[in-house]
Enzyme design. Structure first.
Site, short mmCIF file in Angstrom:
data_model
loop_
_atom_site.label_atom_id
_atom_site.label_comp_id
_atom_site.label_asym_id
_atom_site.label_seq_id
_atom_site.Cartn_x
_atom_site.Cartn_y
_atom_site.Cartn_z
N TYR A 123 0.80 -1.23 0.00
CA TYR A 123 0.00 0.00 0.00
C TYR A 123 0.84 1.28 0.00
O TYR A 123 0.29 2.37 -0.14
CB TYR A 123 -0.92 0.03 1.23
N HIS A 151 -4.34 6.16 -1.09
CA HIS A 151 -4.85 6.12 0.28
C HIS A 151 -3.75 6.38 1.31
O HIS A 151 -4.04 6.72 2.45
CB HIS A 151 -5.50 4.75 0.53
N TYR A 188 -4.54 -1.06 9.98
CA TYR A 188 -5.20 -0.53 8.80
C TYR A 188 -5.88 0.80 9.10
O TYR A 188 -6.21 1.11 10.25
CB TYR A 188 -6.17 -1.56 8.22
N ASP A 234 -5.97 11.49 2.60
CA ASP A 234 -6.40 11.60 1.21
C ASP A 234 -7.84 12.12 1.17
O ASP A 234 -8.62 11.84 2.06
CB ASP A 234 -6.31 10.23 0.52
#
Length: 195
Positions: free
Chosen positions: A18, A23, A71, A98
């Protein structure tokens, strides 16, 4: 005397998978701030996060930069734990995240308000007992066509965007420093005028 410590949280998801996605732009911004201060992130013993601490200006306020090791949707617990540990009031918590509702390469700053469907903000507001913290909203734009927003935010920036991404990250880091040094209103006037 007012607390001279600010907690600056960069939202994102853990792991290399990620690290370059839209994000994770909040975590990219706190990485820029850590580099500016010459500090490394280290695991915090009392929260599920890594932190880097320093003073961008000698004698100025201390910044505690943080990235959750969980997360994004579960960011609230680590943010609340760090705020309690460092004695940081909500109004001196800055969350960098974001923002789908802003065009790419745009910044907006605000304090308070709702979560706008952003699950990371929802969890943080719940854990802090309200939304009265500062948000540095980094525009990533809406997905093209019929692409699902959840898929879009978990994709890396497009090659055309990457050319401007480094400047956007530096601007967002400048915005954080401006909020701390000059206050939210002055920072808004400076960075909203660029939009």
């Amino acid at each position: 005397m007012a607390n001279d410590v600010w907690l600056v949280v960069g939202l994102g998801n853990p792991g290399d998978r990620y690290s370059t996605t839209r994000h994770n732009v909040g975590q990219m911004v706190v990485d820029v701030l850590a580099t500016r201060m010459g500090e490394q992130f280290r695991r915090h013993s009392r929260a599920g996060a890594v932190v880097a601490e320093g003073r961008p200006v000698p004698g100025g306020p201390k910044l505690v930069l943080a990235k959750s090791t969980g997360y994004m949707n579960t960011s609230g617990g680590p943010v609340s734990q760090l705020a309690q540990y460092y004695g940081v009031p909500n109004e001196q918590v800055i969350v960098v995240h974001d923002e789908l509702d802003l065009p790419f390469d745009t910044l907006k700053l605000k304090s308070g308000g709702g979560h706008g469907g952003h699950n990371g903000l929802r969890d943080i507001s719940s854990a802090l007992g309200g939304g009265d913290y500062v948000r540095v909203r980094v525009g990533i734009g809406r997905p093209p066509g019929r692409q699902d927003a959840a898929d879009y935010v978990l994709k890396p920036f497009a090659s055309a965007e990457r050319d401007n991404l480094a400047v956007l990250l530096e601007d967002a880091a400048d915005a954080v420093e401006s909020v701390v040094a000059e206050g939210l209103l002055a920072a808004q006037q400076r960075f909203h005028a660029k939009a």
